[in-house]
Motif scaffolding. Structure first.
Motif: not given
Length: 220
Positions: A205-213, A195-203, A215-220
């Motif tokens: 446009h990277a959401n689609h790339d992270f969703r392809a991973i 898990y990686m929390n990246l909320k409130y970082n203005e990221t 093993h790791c949930k990434v919150d944008i």
């Protein structure tokens, strides 16, 4: 709590042979230039002496780089300590450097919360080095520390070597899409990261790339 009260409590903790969790959030709040360090120094002494202590919460205690330098020595010799909360203090890059040296010396810390401090990219660089060399550190929180894309680059390099890391909180920083793009391939390689929390970082446009991973949930 007054310094006298904190000292009395710390003295009792120092004598304990069974205490595992010690909550001291917002207990040492004196912000004056002539700040009385009696209570805080007693806390440091108690951490050194209480051999059963596994978890300590020192959040919101106006701990600055000078104080963290003193505290680091206690952390380095606290043989059972595994979980530390230092969030919402005044720790900057200098304090991060001192803390990292102590954490490398212990190699026992599993969880550390440094959220809502002022580490910046310089502090992130030191903490990235820690991630490479901390065999048990599984959950660091670095929320709201003015970390930018530069700091994300240092973190990306460290993720590839941080074998114990399971979760990391980076919300409310300034990583932006530029920094997120540096993190994507590193997260993909860090197969133990869940898990990686990246909320409130203005990221966004990277959401689609992270969703392809997978093993790791990434919150944008």
């Amino acid at each position: 709590m007054s310094s006298v009260g904190v000292k009395k409590l710390a003295d009792a903790v120092a004598k304990s042979k069974s205490l595992q969790t010690w909550g001291m959030s917002a207990m040492v709040t004196d912000q004056s230039p002539s700040r009385d360090m009696t209570g805080f120094l007693a806390i440091i002494d108690a951490i050194k002496k209480c051999k059963s202590l596994q978890r300590i919460d020192l959040s919101a205690n106006v701990i600055n780089d000078e104080a963290i330098g003193k505290l680091s020595g206690a952390i380095a010799v606290a043989s059972a300590l595994k979980i530390i909360n230092l969030s919402s203090n005044q720790i900057q890059a200098g304090g991060a450097a001192a803390l990292v040296l102590a954490l490398k010396a212990t190699a026992r810390i599993e969880v550390i919360d440094l959220g809502y401090n002022d580490l910046g990219d310089s502090g992130m660089k030191d903490l990235a080095d820690l991630l490479r060399n901390a065999p048990h550190l599984r959950e660091p929180s670095l929320a709201r520390n003015r970390i930018t894309a530069a700091g994300a680059g240092d973190l990306a390099e460290a993720l590839r070597h941080a074998k114990a890391l399971k979760s990391i909180d980076l919300c409310y920083n300034k990583i932006a899409d530029v920094g997120a793009r540096k993190l994507v391939p590193a997260v993909a390689e860090a197969t133990g990261l869940e898990y990686m929390n990246l909320k409130y970082n203005e990221t966004w446009h990277a959401n689609h790339d992270f969703r392809a991973i997978a093993h790791c949930k990434v919150d944008i």
